[in-house]
Design a protein around this motif. Structure first.
Motif, PDB file in Angstrom:
ATOM      1  N   LEU A 297       0.842  -1.197   0.000  1.00 52.06           N
ATOM      2  CA  LEU A 297       0.000   0.000   0.000  1.00 52.06           C
ATOM      3  C   LEU A 297       0.878   1.249   0.000  1.00 52.06           C
ATOM      4  CD1 LEU A 297      -2.720  -1.187   2.526  1.00 52.06           C
ATOM      5  CD2 LEU A 297      -3.048  -0.742   0.090  1.00 52.06           C
ATOM      6  N   GLY A 300       2.195   2.150  -3.271  1.00 55.07           N
ATOM      7  CA  GLY A 300       1.237   2.708  -4.221  1.00 55.07           C
ATOM      8  C   GLY A 300       0.251   1.708  -4.785  1.00 55.07           C
ATOM      9  N   ALA A 301       0.258   0.473  -4.271  1.00 57.54           N
ATOM     10  CA  ALA A 301      -0.769  -0.472  -4.706  1.00 57.54           C
ATOM     11  C   ALA A 301      -2.122   0.035  -4.216  1.00 57.54           C
ATOM     12  CB  ALA A 301      -0.493  -1.856  -4.134  1.00 57.54           C
ATOM     13  N   SER A 302      -3.158  -0.100  -5.071  1.00 60.52           N
ATOM     14  CA  SER A 302      -4.475   0.368  -4.639  1.00 60.52           C
ATOM     15  C   SER A 302      -5.150  -0.723  -3.817  1.00 60.52           C
ATOM     16  CB  SER A 302      -5.329   0.695  -5.860  1.00 60.52           C
ATOM     17  OG  SER A 302      -5.583  -0.482  -6.585  1.00 60.52           O
TER      18      SER A 302
ATOM     19  N   SER B  79       1.130   7.208  -0.264  1.00 58.81           N
ATOM     20  CA  SER B  79       1.420   6.531  -1.529  1.00 58.81           C
ATOM     21  C   SER B  79       1.629   7.528  -2.663  1.00 58.81           C
ATOM     22  CB  SER B  79       0.287   5.570  -1.876  1.00 58.81           C
ATOM     23  OG  SER B  79      -0.950   6.257  -1.846  1.00 58.81           O
ATOM     24  N   ASN B  80       1.265   8.813  -2.427  1.00 61.02           N
ATOM     25  CA  ASN B  80       1.504   9.829  -3.454  1.00 61.02           C
ATOM     26  C   ASN B  80       2.895  10.439  -3.372  1.00 61.02           C
ATOM     27  OD1 ASN B  80      -0.982   9.456  -4.514  1.00 61.02           O
ATOM     28  ND2 ASN B  80      -1.938  11.178  -3.432  1.00 61.02           N
ATOM     29  N   LYS B  82       6.169   9.662  -3.897  1.00 57.82           N
ATOM     30  CA  LYS B  82       6.973   8.579  -4.484  1.00 57.82           C
ATOM     31  C   LYS B  82       8.449   8.750  -4.173  1.00 57.82           C
ATOM     32  CE  LYS B  82       3.656   6.624  -7.137  1.00 57.82           C
ATOM     33  NZ  LYS B  82       2.719   7.446  -7.914  1.00 57.82           N
ATOM     34  N   ARG B  85      11.266   6.512   0.461  1.00 50.19           N
ATOM     35  CA  ARG B  85      11.167   5.069   0.670  1.00 50.19           C
ATOM     36  C   ARG B  85      11.838   4.691   1.984  1.00 50.19           C
ATOM     37  NH1 ARG B  85       7.413   5.084  -1.810  1.00 50.19           N
ATOM     38  NH2 ARG B  85       7.011   4.272  -3.898  1.00 50.19           N
ATOM     39  N   MET B 109       4.183  -2.213  -8.537  1.00 50.58           N
ATOM     40  CA  MET B 109       3.094  -1.607  -7.776  1.00 50.58           C
ATOM     41  C   MET B 109       2.979  -0.124  -8.082  1.00 50.58           C
ATOM     42  SD  MET B 109       2.749  -3.687  -4.416  1.00 50.58           S
ATOM     43  CE  MET B 109       2.989  -5.447  -4.487  1.00 50.58           C
ATOM     44  N   GLN B 110       4.117   0.475  -8.389  1.00 51.27           N
ATOM     45  CA  GLN B 110       4.102   1.893  -8.695  1.00 51.27           C
ATOM     46  C   GLN B 110       3.818   2.119 -10.175  1.00 51.27           C
ATOM     47  OE1 GLN B 110       7.305   3.760  -6.309  1.00 51.27           O
ATOM     48  NE2 GLN B 110       7.414   5.172  -8.034  1.00 51.27           N
ATOM     49  N   ARG B 111       3.640   0.994 -10.904  1.00 45.81           N
ATOM     50  CA  ARG B 111       3.353   1.027 -12.337  1.00 45.81           C
ATOM     51  C   ARG B 111       4.404   1.822 -13.114  1.00 45.81           C
ATOM     52  NH1 ARG B 111      -1.740   0.570  -9.800  1.00 45.81           N
ATOM     53  NH2 ARG B 111      -1.294   2.538  -8.828  1.00 45.81           N
TER      54      ARG B 111
END
Ligand SMILES: Nc1ncnc2c1ncn2[C@@H]1O[C@H](COP(=O)(O)OP(=O)(O)OP(=O)(O)O)[C@@H](O)[C@H]1O
Ligand SMILES: [Mg+2]
Lengths: 405, 221
Positions: A297, A300-302, B79-80, B82, B85, B109-111
């Protein structure tokens, strides 16, 4: 792209360099057992049902025309019926009850009068006949022979309802003396128990029906069964009606359907239990993986992706279970007779199956519609079972998860 | 004012039963420049971990402001952000995945695509090349922490928050991990904040802070 979720779900179930966890295999075996048993049981039920349906067609003919009153000029009717499209054969019949006596022993059998010339057009009549000594007489089943102590060539006395009628008028009608021409067996218990087949003319005489009959059996091209019946009913006088074999046995067929639906429902519980196992296994894994889920999470996993991660696991499990279940089911069905022989060999004497259950070979029909239903239900149930753990996973608090050691 | 991270008057307290509240730290102020690193020392329970979580927006604060790359992120979702870490004392690797899969997982996960060059660099400098296809369960603590560092850096964060990264390691492997951390962050220009009990590690950073009785004190102060 959900690719990585699938991959991660797969890895959770089959960690790299390992052949799956205990949870993975118990889940797969659970689903497989449910699917296998459902497929086997429903296929065998289908097999029996199909046998029964074939038998129903064999003993009824495909279409029967019944009348409220005896039908006059039956030969004329037969000619007219033969002219109808898609009708492949017509045979008249007479049916009723009578009193049969042999040396003081009395029974009340059902009587069926067949027309020797045409009956072969509509029923596999010759298959029913076990023996025929060629005399003009009745065919009896083994049970009637036993009850009355009759053998081929013997005679019995037939008292028709007409005889009772005549007593009221203080006239005595003497019973007919009928010879036994042979034995028959239709493999339909109800008929083999208490029906006697007579040449039609014999019964017409007994019932005082001259050239009248009770109805006709028709052989019809299967593709047009329904439409032929509809056409006939539009065309026949109001006191006559054409019925398909399945309309005649509607109640019985309905019971078969109910039986199948109930079996499906009850056996589905095996899948349900397997799904609950999956649910609890996933729940444990959700709790154990709080740290990882929090990290996901944070990266950034939804929440929806987390739901998928766990739903995919149960989908993978149920799909593998289904594959295993279908494979074992088709193997069990393939070797079903060997299995039955093996099992009965232990407990039952030879021929017991035939004597009690009327089968030697287990019938089975693999019906894709049933299979599709089984698969759909298994998938849906397992998917639903994973929703609770998946929802729980989305409730993970990142900070709590990361603080865990 | 070209700072990577700036913290102004940050205050954190926890609600206690009976409506009381426990002040963990207050009026925390500091700034960290691009490429700089700093360390925070302090007694157990002084709130170091909580401060790190607060900086990455995983823990809410009562008052104060956090600026990251000149932008206020005090109310941003974690999560915004980035660019920040973490690495932890207990590594937090995914046991079902091998080393390589663990490292690239955050990218998925961060695409964002995996930067092959960066990956190669990380594997080389952190001496993980030969371990790529091993499972974490069969690795030593030092090796696992190196994997965690690679995993944290693969998405190219500007700031690495390290919470006692050598806490579970012995002297020698702790030393090795720290040296590698310093080296790889220098190579990549990544800033980091190190929480540690080891004073000698702390001394090697650009700024040393102490968290004492609810206040963050500079080395000199
Ligand atoms: N959610 C919470 N509710 C109440 N108190 C909390 C909560 N989270 C942390 N604390 C308290 O805050 C204090 C600081 O915790 P923190 O983990 O930041 O300490 P730390 O400085 O990292 O200690 P250590 O060096 O042992 O890791 C502790 O006393 C802890 O009990
Ligand atoms: Mg701590």
């Amino acid at each position: 792209m959900h690719f990585w979720i699938w991959k991660l779900a797969l890895r959770y179930l089959f960690p790299k360099h390992r052949r799956g966890t205990f949870f993975t295999w118990t889940s797969i075996v659970g689903i497989a057992a449910g699917v296998m048993i459902l497929c086997v049981v429903l296929s065998i039920m289908n097999g029996f049902d199909e046998n029964i349906e074939t038998k129903l067609v064999q003993i009824n003919g495909k279409v029967k025309i019944l009348s409220q009153k005896p039908i006059r000029n039956y030969t004329e009717w037969m000619q007219r019926l033969r002219l109808q499209a898609h009708i492949l054969g017509v045979s008249p019949f007479v049916q009723g009850v009578a009193l049969v006596q042999k040396e003081g022993r009395v029974i009340f059998p059902k009587c069926f009068g067949f027309d020797k010339k045409t009956v072969g057009e509509v029923l596999p009549f010759s298959k029913f006949i076990l023996s025929d000594n060629g005399t003009y007489g009745a065919f009896i089943p083994k049970t009637v022979a036993r009850e009355l102590g009759l053998a081929t060539g013997d005679t019995f006395d037939l008292y028709s309802p007409l005889a009772l009628e005549s007593i009221k008028n203080e006239v005595m009608i003497l019973p007919q003396e009928i010879p036994v021409a042979g034995y028959f067996k239709t493999d339909w218990a109800e008929i083999d128990r208490d029906t006697i087949f007579f040449p039609m003319e014999l019964l017409q005489e007994a019932y005082g029906m001259e050239d009248m009959v009770h109805g006709f059996s028709l052989n019809v091209d299967d593709r047009y069964l329904r439409s032929v019946c509809e056409d006939l009913n539009a065309w026949l006088p109001s006191n006559m009606h054409a019925y398909t074999w399945y309309e005649l046995n509607e109640d019985f067929l309905h019971v078969l359907k109910m039986e199948k639906a109930m079996s499906f429902f009850v056996l589905l519980f095996i899948v349900l239990v397997a799904a609950i196992t999956i649910s609890s296994g996933l729940m444990t894994s959700v709790v154990r993986k709080q740290r990882e889920i929090s990290l996901f999470l944070h990266w950034g996993a939804s929440r929806l992706q987390i739901v998928r991660l766990f739903c995919f696991q149960s989908l993978i499990l149920s799909m593998l279970g289904i594959v295993l279940g279908l494979t074992t089911a088709s193997m069990v069905l393939h070797f079903r007779n060997a299995i039955v022989q093996f099992l009965t060999g232990w407990f039952l004497p030879k021929d017991a199956l035939w004597n009690f259950y009327n089968f030697e070979q287990l019938p089975a029909v693999w019906c894709w519609k049933d299979i599709a239903l089984i698969l759909a239900f298994s998938l849906i149930i397992t998917l639903l079972a994973s929703l609770l753990p998946a929802w729980k996973a989305t409730r993970t608090s990142i900070i709590k998860g990361l603080r865990r050691e | 004012m070209n700072k990577l991270l700036e913290v102004r008057n940050l205050t954190k307290s926890f609600a206690q039963p009976l409506g009381a509240s426990h002040m963990l730290w207050q009026n925390v102020n500091f700034a960290l420049g691009y490429g700089e690193n700093m360390s925070i020392c302090g007694e157990s329970g002084s709130g170091k971990s909580t401060l790190l979580f607060a900086l990455g927006r995983l823990e809410d604060v009562q008052s104060g402001k956090i600026f990251f790359e000149g932008k206020e992120v005090t109310d941003e979702k974690s999560s915004n952000i980035k660019g920040i870490r973490y690495i932890f004392q207990h590594y937090q690797l995914v046991n079902e995945l091998d080393v390589y899969e663990n490292i690239v997982l955050p990218c998925y996960m961060q695409r964002c695509p995996v930067d092959a060059k960066l990956l190669k660099l990380l594997l080389e400098t952190l001496k993980l090349e030969s371990l790529q296809h091993r499972m974490p369960a069969y690795l030593s603590g030092g090796e696992r922490q190196r994997i965690a560092i690679a995993r944290a850096l693969i998405t190219q964060p500007k700031l690495l928050l390290a919470d006692e990264p050598t806490g579970s390691l012995d002297e020698d492997s702790g030393r090795q991990v720290m040296d590698l951390l310093f080296y790889v962050c220098k190579t990549l220009g990544t800033s980091f904040i190190l929480v540690t009990h080891n004073i000698s590690f702390a001394k090697e950073t650009n700024h040393v802070f102490y968290l004492k009785q609810g206040t963050l004190l500079n080395e000199e102060g």
